[in-house]
Design a protein around this motif. Structure first.
Motif, mmCIF file in Angstrom:
data_model
loop_
_atom_site.group_PDB
_atom_site.id
_atom_site.type_symbol
_atom_site.label_atom_id
_atom_site.label_comp_id
_atom_site.label_asym_id
_atom_site.label_seq_id
_atom_site.Cartn_x
_atom_site.Cartn_y
_atom_site.Cartn_z
ATOM 1 N N ARG A 181 34.122 -22.786 1.295
ATOM 2 C CA ARG A 181 33.746 -21.476 0.758
ATOM 3 C C ARG A 181 34.916 -20.501 0.812
ATOM 4 O O ARG A 181 35.135 -19.720 -0.106
ATOM 5 C CB ARG A 181 32.559 -20.905 1.555
ATOM 6 C CG ARG A 181 31.260 -21.679 1.363
ATOM 7 C CD ARG A 181 30.814 -21.611 -0.100
ATOM 8 N NE ARG A 181 29.638 -22.406 -0.361
ATOM 9 C CZ ARG A 181 29.675 -23.677 -0.773
ATOM 10 N NH1 ARG A 181 30.853 -24.291 -0.926
ATOM 11 N NH2 ARG A 181 28.583 -24.345 -1.030
ATOM 12 N N THR A 202 41.523 -16.049 8.525
ATOM 13 C CA THR A 202 42.009 -15.373 7.315
ATOM 14 C C THR A 202 41.610 -13.899 7.335
ATOM 15 O O THR A 202 42.286 -13.055 6.765
ATOM 16 C CB THR A 202 41.432 -16.029 6.047
ATOM 17 O OG1 THR A 202 39.997 -16.018 6.117
ATOM 18 C CG2 THR A 202 41.911 -17.462 5.904
ATOM 19 N N LYS A 203 40.502 -13.577 8.020
ATOM 20 C CA LYS A 203 40.055 -12.189 8.140
ATOM 21 C C LYS A 203 40.355 -11.606 9.509
ATOM 22 O O LYS A 203 40.747 -10.456 9.636
ATOM 23 C CB LYS A 203 38.539 -12.102 7.885
ATOM 24 C CG LYS A 203 38.152 -11.917 6.438
ATOM 25 C CD LYS A 203 36.680 -11.578 6.335
ATOM 26 C CE LYS A 203 36.296 -11.264 4.902
ATOM 27 N NZ LYS A 203 34.869 -10.873 4.783
ATOM 28 N N ASP A 218 42.753 -13.293 -1.372
ATOM 29 C CA ASP A 218 42.464 -11.864 -1.454
ATOM 30 C C ASP A 218 42.420 -11.207 -0.087
ATOM 31 O O ASP A 218 42.521 -9.981 0.011
ATOM 32 C CB ASP A 218 41.102 -11.646 -2.142
ATOM 33 C CG ASP A 218 41.114 -12.157 -3.578
ATOM 34 O OD1 ASP A 218 42.202 -12.131 -4.194
ATOM 35 O OD2 ASP A 218 40.049 -12.588 -4.066
ATOM 36 N N THR A 219 42.261 -12.032 0.947
ATOM 37 C CA THR A 219 42.116 -11.461 2.289
ATOM 38 C C THR A 219 43.291 -11.753 3.205
ATOM 39 O O THR A 219 43.500 -11.046 4.179
ATOM 40 C CB THR A 219 40.836 -12.007 2.965
ATOM 41 O OG1 THR A 219 40.867 -13.444 2.942
ATOM 42 C CG2 THR A 219 39.594 -11.529 2.224
ATOM 43 N N GLN A 251 49.906 -20.156 3.181
ATOM 44 C CA GLN A 251 49.475 -19.253 2.113
ATOM 45 C C GLN A 251 50.456 -19.237 0.938
ATOM 46 O O GLN A 251 50.036 -19.074 -0.217
ATOM 47 C CB GLN A 251 49.282 -17.841 2.650
ATOM 48 C CG GLN A 251 50.489 -17.256 3.351
ATOM 49 C CD GLN A 251 50.181 -15.882 3.932
ATOM 50 O OE1 GLN A 251 49.894 -14.955 3.200
ATOM 51 N NE2 GLN A 251 50.222 -15.766 5.249
ATOM 52 N N GLU A 306 38.200 -21.192 0.856
ATOM 53 C CA GLU A 306 39.391 -21.563 0.077
ATOM 54 C C GLU A 306 39.379 -20.980 -1.329
ATOM 55 O O GLU A 306 40.416 -20.855 -1.966
ATOM 56 C CB GLU A 306 39.528 -23.076 -0.007
ATOM 57 C CG GLU A 306 38.491 -23.772 -0.875
ATOM 58 C CD GLU A 306 38.836 -25.247 -1.091
ATOM 59 O OE1 GLU A 306 40.023 -25.575 -1.073
ATOM 60 O OE2 GLU A 306 37.899 -26.048 -1.257
ATOM 61 N N LYS A 307 38.201 -20.580 -1.827
ATOM 62 C CA LYS A 307 38.109 -20.058 -3.185
ATOM 63 C C LYS A 307 38.663 -18.642 -3.315
ATOM 64 O O LYS A 307 39.099 -18.247 -4.381
ATOM 65 C CB LYS A 307 36.649 -20.089 -3.652
ATOM 66 C CG LYS A 307 36.084 -21.497 -3.781
ATOM 67 C CD LYS A 307 34.619 -21.460 -4.134
ATOM 68 C CE LYS A 307 34.054 -22.889 -4.198
ATOM 69 N NZ LYS A 307 32.598 -22.893 -4.435
ATOM 70 N N ASN A 308 38.608 -17.853 -2.246
ATOM 71 C CA ASN A 308 39.045 -16.459 -2.368
ATOM 72 C C ASN A 308 39.855 -15.968 -1.179
ATOM 73 O O ASN A 308 39.966 -14.772 -0.956
ATOM 74 C CB ASN A 308 37.831 -15.550 -2.562
ATOM 75 C CG ASN A 308 36.786 -15.747 -1.485
ATOM 76 O OD1 ASN A 308 37.070 -16.361 -0.457
ATOM 77 N ND2 ASN A 308 35.592 -15.226 -1.710
ATOM 78 N N PHE A 309 40.409 -16.924 -0.387
ATOM 79 C CA PHE A 309 41.109 -16.487 0.821
ATOM 80 C C PHE A 309 42.378 -15.704 0.502
ATOM 81 O O PHE A 309 42.824 -14.883 1.295
ATOM 82 C CB PHE A 309 41.447 -17.694 1.706
ATOM 83 C CG PHE A 309 42.665 -18.443 1.273
ATOM 84 C CD1 PHE A 309 43.888 -18.187 1.855
ATOM 85 C CD2 PHE A 309 42.593 -19.398 0.263
ATOM 86 C CE1 PHE A 309 45.025 -18.881 1.461
ATOM 87 C CE2 PHE A 309 43.719 -20.083 -0.135
ATOM 88 C CZ PHE A 309 44.941 -19.830 0.459
ATOM 89 N N TYR A 337 47.684 -25.695 -7.316
ATOM 90 C CA TYR A 337 46.398 -26.230 -6.883
ATOM 91 C C TYR A 337 46.540 -27.661 -6.365
ATOM 92 O O TYR A 337 47.259 -28.472 -6.936
ATOM 93 C CB TYR A 337 45.384 -26.229 -8.023
ATOM 94 C CG TYR A 337 44.117 -26.970 -7.630
ATOM 95 C CD1 TYR A 337 43.163 -26.344 -6.838
ATOM 96 C CD2 TYR A 337 43.921 -28.300 -7.991
ATOM 97 C CE1 TYR A 337 42.028 -27.014 -6.419
ATOM 98 C CE2 TYR A 337 42.785 -28.987 -7.581
ATOM 99 C CZ TYR A 337 41.845 -28.340 -6.793
ATOM 100 O OH TYR A 337 40.732 -29.015 -6.379
ATOM 101 N N SER A 342 35.162 -24.252 -10.517
ATOM 102 C CA SER A 342 34.969 -23.186 -9.528
ATOM 103 C C SER A 342 33.791 -23.464 -8.629
ATOM 104 O O SER A 342 33.673 -22.896 -7.553
ATOM 105 C CB SER A 342 34.758 -21.843 -10.233
ATOM 106 O OG SER A 342 33.620 -21.905 -11.075
#
Length: 281
Positions: free
Chosen positions: A272, A188-189, A279-280, A111, A274-277, A118, A13
């Protein structure tokens, strides 16, 4: 006997500030080439003319530029025949804009793949840069055919700077990938940025000496135009192949440093996000 789990892949991670994961990319090289093949084949798969669009698009664009800017607006081409002048600019600019537009949509358009399995995410923008290179190769071939014709007519005077073309293309690839990863992370946002980027790329082309030579710019604006990191690259190509334009090794080096800077920034933000995109998006 003690049973031990043997892992072929370990996903962490946390990673360093700037870790390109070259070893992982090499491990997934087959996937990289699969994406490249997909990008090359699927673009024109359900079209009538297919790969002929590789040839038709730059020729039609050049014809339109020659008619509108050469014949009607009568913009200077520094004594170079308009068709080969515009074709040189269109060829090099198309590679940059194509890479930038496609890589800027990496997260949103992939997405479904990213959410299921992975693999190093940077493989996707990397495959776009390579697959677009195939298209550039075809269009460069067209340019060389046209260029040879005008060379035999004695209307262009190439010089040793032409050998810098691979370096110019490399800088274009690094710059476009850097900008693309940066915008891909932000879209992404904020999806509005995708529309803004399409508009900005068009404006960027007019801020780059594609349809006019740098020599036609009023002196007070030349420094401003040269701040554009793509300007020295376009001028370098024209100077090398057509024998007219401006060339400065220092300005090309500025473009190279700019490309490294924007790639570093783009990769940092991309890593940065790619770890949580998921969710958004």
């Amino acid at each position: 006997m003690k049973n031990e789990d043997i892992w072929t892949i370990e996903i962490k991670s946390h990673s360093g500030l700037f870790n390109l994961k070259l070893k992982e990319i090499w491990t997934y090289r087959d996937l990289l080439w699969l994406f490249v093949r997909r990008d090359v084949i699927t673009v024109y798969k359900q079209t009538i003319l297919g790969p002929l669009w590789f040839i038709i698009q730059p020729l039609l664009t050049t014809l339109m530029f020659s008619l509108v800017f050469g014949r009607i607006a009568r913009l200077s081409t520094d004594g170079i025949p308009p068709f080969v002048f515009y074709l040189a600019g269109v060829t090099i600019w198309s590679y940059f804009s194509e890479c930038l537009n496609k890589t800027s949509n990496t997260f949103v358009s992939n997405q479904n793949i990213f959410g299921k399995v992975y693999f190093p995410r940077i493989i996707v923008p990397g495959s776009i840069i390579i697959s677009t290179l195939v298209r550039f190769g075809v269009q460069l071939g067209i340019f060389l055919v046209v260029w040879i014709y005008y060379y035999l007519q004695g209307q262009v005077n190439p010089n040793y700077v032409a050998v810098l073309l691979p370096f110019i293309v490399l800088i274009m690839a690094i710059s476009s990938m850097g900008f693309g990863m940066l915008f891909s992370s932000m879209t992404t946002k904020y999806r509005d940025l995708q529309f803004l980027l399409n508009f900005a790329v068009q404006l960027w082309m007019y801020a780059t000496p594609i349809i006019y030579p740098l020599s036609s710019i009023p002196e007070k604006y030349v420094s401003l135009i040269k701040l554009n990191p793509i300007t020295p690259l376009v001028e370098c190509m024209r100077f090398g192949f057509l024998g007219n334009g401006s060339f400065s090794l220092g300005e090309v080096f500025y473009s190279f440093i700019f490309a490294i800077g924007v790639f570093s920034l783009g990769f940092f933000v991309f890593s940065r996000v790619e770890k949580n995109f998921m969710d958004t998006v």
